[in-house]
Motif scaffolding. Structure first.
Motif, PDB file in Angstrom:
ATOM      1  N   SER A  91      -9.060  10.243 -56.465  1.00  0.00           N
ATOM      2  CA  SER A  91      -9.257   8.982 -55.754  1.00  0.00           C
ATOM      3  C   SER A  91      -9.775   9.229 -54.348  1.00  0.00           C
ATOM      4  O   SER A  91      -9.729  10.351 -53.821  1.00  0.00           O
ATOM      5  CB  SER A  91      -7.933   8.204 -55.679  1.00  0.00           C
ATOM      6  OG  SER A  91      -6.986   8.921 -54.906  1.00  0.00           O
ATOM      7  N   ASP A  92     -10.261   8.145 -53.706  1.00  0.00           N
ATOM      8  CA  ASP A  92     -10.720   8.246 -52.321  1.00  0.00           C
ATOM      9  C   ASP A  92      -9.581   8.656 -51.396  1.00  0.00           C
ATOM     10  O   ASP A  92      -9.795   9.393 -50.421  1.00  0.00           O
ATOM     11  CB  ASP A  92     -11.303   6.908 -51.869  1.00  0.00           C
ATOM     12  CG  ASP A  92     -12.606   6.582 -52.566  1.00  0.00           C
ATOM     13  OD1 ASP A  92     -13.228   7.522 -53.108  1.00  0.00           O
ATOM     14  OD2 ASP A  92     -12.998   5.399 -52.589  1.00  0.00           O
ATOM     15  N   ALA A  93      -8.378   8.200 -51.690  1.00  0.00           N
ATOM     16  CA  ALA A  93      -7.227   8.553 -50.852  1.00  0.00           C
ATOM     17  C   ALA A  93      -6.945  10.051 -50.910  1.00  0.00           C
ATOM     18  O   ALA A  93      -6.600  10.674 -49.892  1.00  0.00           O
ATOM     19  CB  ALA A  93      -6.000   7.761 -51.302  1.00  0.00           C
ATOM     20  N   GLN A  94      -7.099  10.652 -52.094  1.00  0.00           N
ATOM     21  CA  GLN A  94      -6.889  12.091 -52.213  1.00  0.00           C
ATOM     22  C   GLN A  94      -7.957  12.872 -51.468  1.00  0.00           C
ATOM     23  O   GLN A  94      -7.666  13.879 -50.819  1.00  0.00           O
ATOM     24  CB  GLN A  94      -6.871  12.492 -53.689  1.00  0.00           C
ATOM     25  CG  GLN A  94      -5.635  12.020 -54.444  1.00  0.00           C
ATOM     26  CD  GLN A  94      -5.717  12.345 -55.921  1.00  0.00           C
ATOM     27  OE1 GLN A  94      -6.649  11.901 -56.609  1.00  0.00           O
ATOM     28  NE2 GLN A  94      -4.755  13.103 -56.421  1.00  0.00           N
ATOM     29  N   VAL A  95      -9.214  12.428 -51.556  1.00  0.00           N
ATOM     30  CA  VAL A  95     -10.290  13.083 -50.809  1.00  0.00           C
ATOM     31  C   VAL A  95     -10.025  12.988 -49.307  1.00  0.00           C
ATOM     32  O   VAL A  95     -10.164  13.969 -48.568  1.00  0.00           O
ATOM     33  CB  VAL A  95     -11.650  12.451 -51.161  1.00  0.00           C
ATOM     34  CG1 VAL A  95     -12.751  13.034 -50.275  1.00  0.00           C
ATOM     35  CG2 VAL A  95     -11.988  12.664 -52.632  1.00  0.00           C
ATOM     36  N   GLU A  96      -9.633  11.810 -48.856  1.00  0.00           N
ATOM     37  CA  GLU A  96      -9.325  11.633 -47.431  1.00  0.00           C
ATOM     38  C   GLU A  96      -8.184  12.536 -47.000  1.00  0.00           C
ATOM     39  O   GLU A  96      -8.209  13.115 -45.908  1.00  0.00           O
ATOM     40  CB  GLU A  96      -8.975  10.170 -47.163  1.00  0.00           C
ATOM     41  CG  GLU A  96      -8.672   9.885 -45.702  1.00  0.00           C
ATOM     42  CD  GLU A  96      -8.299   8.435 -45.458  1.00  0.00           C
ATOM     43  OE1 GLU A  96      -8.086   8.074 -44.291  1.00  0.00           O
ATOM     44  OE2 GLU A  96      -8.203   7.673 -46.450  1.00  0.00           O
ATOM     45  N   ASP A  97      -7.178  12.695 -47.853  1.00  0.00           N
ATOM     46  CA  ASP A  97      -6.049  13.558 -47.524  1.00  0.00           C
ATOM     47  C   ASP A  97      -6.499  15.000 -47.339  1.00  0.00           C
ATOM     48  O   ASP A  97      -6.074  15.687 -46.401  1.00  0.00           O
ATOM     49  CB  ASP A  97      -5.000  13.465 -48.634  1.00  0.00           C
ATOM     50  CG  ASP A  97      -3.781  14.348 -48.358  1.00  0.00           C
ATOM     51  OD1 ASP A  97      -3.284  14.327 -47.215  1.00  0.00           O
ATOM     52  OD2 ASP A  97      -3.343  15.062 -49.281  1.00  0.00           O
ATOM     53  N   VAL A  98      -7.389  15.470 -48.214  1.00  0.00           N
ATOM     54  CA  VAL A  98      -7.898  16.836 -48.088  1.00  0.00           C
ATOM     55  C   VAL A  98      -8.668  17.014 -46.780  1.00  0.00           C
ATOM     56  O   VAL A  98      -8.485  18.006 -46.057  1.00  0.00           O
ATOM     57  CB  VAL A  98      -8.785  17.188 -49.296  1.00  0.00           C
ATOM     58  CG1 VAL A  98      -9.485  18.534 -49.076  1.00  0.00           C
ATOM     59  CG2 VAL A  98      -7.970  17.229 -50.569  1.00  0.00           C
ATOM     60  N   ILE A  99      -9.514  16.054 -46.460  1.00  0.00           N
ATOM     61  CA  ILE A  99     -10.328  16.154 -45.241  1.00  0.00           C
ATOM     62  C   ILE A  99      -9.438  16.136 -43.995  1.00  0.00           C
ATOM     63  O   ILE A  99      -9.621  16.936 -43.071  1.00  0.00           O
ATOM     64  CB  ILE A  99     -11.366  15.022 -45.189  1.00  0.00           C
ATOM     65  CG1 ILE A  99     -12.297  15.077 -46.402  1.00  0.00           C
ATOM     66  CG2 ILE A  99     -12.180  15.101 -43.903  1.00  0.00           C
ATOM     67  CD1 ILE A  99     -13.012  16.385 -46.572  1.00  0.00           C
ATOM     68  N   VAL A 100      -8.471  15.223 -43.966  1.00  0.00           N
ATOM     69  CA  VAL A 100      -7.591  15.119 -42.796  1.00  0.00           C
ATOM     70  C   VAL A 100      -6.771  16.389 -42.631  1.00  0.00           C
ATOM     71  O   VAL A 100      -6.613  16.912 -41.516  1.00  0.00           O
ATOM     72  CB  VAL A 100      -6.675  13.884 -42.932  1.00  0.00           C
ATOM     73  CG1 VAL A 100      -5.616  13.882 -41.834  1.00  0.00           C
ATOM     74  CG2 VAL A 100      -7.498  12.608 -42.860  1.00  0.00           C
ATOM     75  N   ARG A 101      -6.231  16.912 -43.724  1.00  0.00           N
ATOM     76  CA  ARG A 101      -5.461  18.159 -43.633  1.00  0.00           C
ATOM     77  C   ARG A 101      -6.327  19.312 -43.120  1.00  0.00           C
ATOM     78  O   ARG A 101      -5.889  20.121 -42.295  1.00  0.00           O
ATOM     79  CB  ARG A 101      -4.896  18.530 -45.012  1.00  0.00           C
ATOM     80  CG  ARG A 101      -3.688  17.720 -45.462  1.00  0.00           C
ATOM     81  CD  ARG A 101      -3.332  18.113 -46.893  1.00  0.00           C
ATOM     82  NE  ARG A 101      -2.234  17.339 -47.426  1.00  0.00           N
ATOM     83  CZ  ARG A 101      -0.981  17.780 -47.540  1.00  0.00           C
ATOM     84  NH1 ARG A 101      -0.678  19.000 -47.125  1.00  0.00           N
ATOM     85  NH2 ARG A 101      -0.037  17.015 -48.074  1.00  0.00           N
ATOM     86  N   THR A 102      -7.564  19.384 -43.615  1.00  0.00           N
ATOM     87  CA  THR A 102      -8.452  20.476 -43.214  1.00  0.00           C
ATOM     88  C   THR A 102      -8.770  20.414 -41.723  1.00  0.00           C
ATOM     89  O   THR A 102      -8.795  21.447 -41.035  1.00  0.00           O
ATOM     90  CB  THR A 102      -9.756  20.430 -44.028  1.00  0.00           C
ATOM     91  OG1 THR A 102      -9.457  20.435 -45.430  1.00  0.00           O
ATOM     92  CG2 THR A 102     -10.632  21.619 -43.704  1.00  0.00           C
ATOM     93  N   LEU A 103      -9.015  19.207 -41.218  1.00  0.00           N
ATOM     94  CA  LEU A 103      -9.457  19.052 -39.833  1.00  0.00           C
ATOM     95  C   LEU A 103      -8.309  19.007 -38.824  1.00  0.00           C
ATOM     96  O   LEU A 103      -8.491  19.413 -37.672  1.00  0.00           O
ATOM     97  CB  LEU A 103     -10.290  17.768 -39.688  1.00  0.00           C
ATOM     98  CG  LEU A 103     -11.612  17.725 -40.458  1.00  0.00           C
ATOM     99  CD1 LEU A 103     -12.269  16.364 -40.279  1.00  0.00           C
ATOM    100  CD2 LEU A 103     -12.546  18.830 -39.997  1.00  0.00           C
ATOM    101  N   GLU A 104      -7.145  18.544 -39.233  1.00  0.00           N
ATOM    102  CA  GLU A 104      -6.092  18.250 -38.262  1.00  0.00           C
ATOM    103  C   GLU A 104      -4.820  19.057 -38.445  1.00  0.00           C
ATOM    104  O   GLU A 104      -3.840  18.812 -37.751  1.00  0.00           O
ATOM    105  CB  GLU A 104      -5.763  16.754 -38.311  1.00  0.00           C
ATOM    106  CG  GLU A 104      -6.955  15.860 -37.995  1.00  0.00           C
ATOM    107  CD  GLU A 104      -6.600  14.381 -38.018  1.00  0.00           C
ATOM    108  OE1 GLU A 104      -5.401  14.067 -38.214  1.00  0.00           O
ATOM    109  OE2 GLU A 104      -7.511  13.554 -37.844  1.00  0.00           O
TER     110      GLU A 104
END
Length: 362
Positions: A91-104
């Motif tokens: 889902s889009d929420a899972q993709v967003e979670d991966v991106i946020v974890r990677t960057l922050e």
């Protein structure tokens, strides 16, 4: 004789007809869409399905299919329908979670995420993590270096040097001068394993160091040719010796101004060096800002010779290293091409401003 099933009129509007004609002429239109547009236009002329089919080299069934689709759904119906396939699992929420974890964030007791570590943390597969990172251009395993100049005259010096590159003075020579010091003559302890299909060249990790030399170079910014000289030491005496070599190779030096781009190394500013330049008023010195060696074009030549001749070379003595450098300089000058500077001073300042904002935000 049977007349067949009557054909229902399409009743094209002016806008629809113009759109269909544009689809048939436009080069970037999909060929399937262009064919369907020709079918509808042919049917609108009152021709039978068989006549349109013969003209376009398709079956009458294909003509009837797209005639009816257009009559019911108009222009939108000519597009391809969504194809069946496996439902989306991430889902889009899972993709967003991966991106946020990677960057922050970072893993516990580690400095950066790996694809396997992120997969364990999010419950996704490693391949899914790799695809997400590739889609967003993320490479947590890589790191680059930078250094911002603290020179109080940074802006003035950048505009001065960049102006020489992009708008050089008429009837003048622009030379970028610097030294590549401590070039090591390295020999490997064991023979190299050469390149093979599917296998990179291999060499032993340890080496024998036979000494060092320093390469003094002056790059002509307009032609790309380089005046070079190897010397064993790196003092103001060696710098003056090299400048005398450069001076001897200048054409009509007393009638042509020479603009030198230099860094702030101490050997360039000793009293003896200053007196030598004072006796030769046709030289004009332009110093790059502190910690901004990237502004000197000769650094690009140093990177080139390091990559193509020095780094992977095997040298059993300093004279062998210097001979290889001299041979490379001769080959380079035989087919010299200038390094073209494209970034304006304002573009450089804007990029630095963006870096500073990111540093402050973090």
């Amino acid at each position: 004789m049977r007349a067949g099933r009557p054909r229902r009129p399409l009743d094209l509007t002016v806008e629809e007809r113009e759109t269909l004609q544009r689809w048939t002429r436009r080069r970037k239109s999909a060929q399937a869409l262009a064919l369907r547009a020709r079918i509808v236009l042919g049917c609108d002329q009152g021709k039978t399905n068989k006549a349109v089919a013969r003209r376009l080299s398709v079956t009458p069934q294909t003509v009837g299919k797209w005639r009816e689709r257009f009559r019911v759904g108009r222009l939108e119906a000519l597009a391809d329908e969504p194809r069946p396939g496996a439902p989306r699992k991430i889902s889009d929420a899972q993709v967003e979670d991966v991106i946020v974890r990677t960057l922050e964030s970072t893993p516990k007791n580690e400095t950066h995420w790996s694809s396997r570590g992120m997969a364990r943390a999010t419950g996704l597969s490693q391949r899914s993590i790799v695809r997400i990172w590739q889609a967003f251009g993320l490479q947590p395993h890589r790191v680059e270096t930078f250094k911002l100049s603290s020179d109080p005259q940074f802006i003035e010096k950048v505009r001065d040097v960049v102006g020489l590159y992009m708008n050089p003075p008429e009837h003048a020579l622009v030379l970028c001068v610097d030294e590549k010091s401590q070039v090591q003559a390295l020999d490997r302890t064991q023979p190299l394993l050469p390149l093979r299909p599917g296998q990179a060249e291999r060499r032993s990790h340890d080496y024998v160091r036979h000494g060092t030399t320093s390469l003094f170079a002056a790059l002509d910014a307009q032609t790309g040719k380089v005046i070079g000289q190897c010397q064993r030491r790196h003092r103001h005496q060696e710098f003056l010796k090299f400048m005398k070599l450069v001076d001897s190779q200048l054409p009509e030096k007393k009638e042509q101004d020479v603009h030198l781009v230099l860094d702030n190394y101490g050997t360039h500013k000793t009293p003896k060096v200053k007196r030598w330049f004072a006796k030769r008023p046709y030289y004009h010195l332009h110093f790059t800002p502190t910690s901004a060696s990237w502004l000197n074009l000769v650094e690009r030549f140093f990177a080139k010779i390091t990559t193509k001749r020095i780094r992977r070379g095997v040298f059993r003595s300093v004279p062998a290293l210097e001979k290889a450098i001299d041979a490379y300089l001769e080959a380079h000058n035989a087919e010299a091409q200038p390094f073209v500077w494209t970034a304006t001073a304002d573009e450089i300042f804007n990029k630095i401003e963006g870096i500073c904002k990111r540093i402050c935000d973090s």
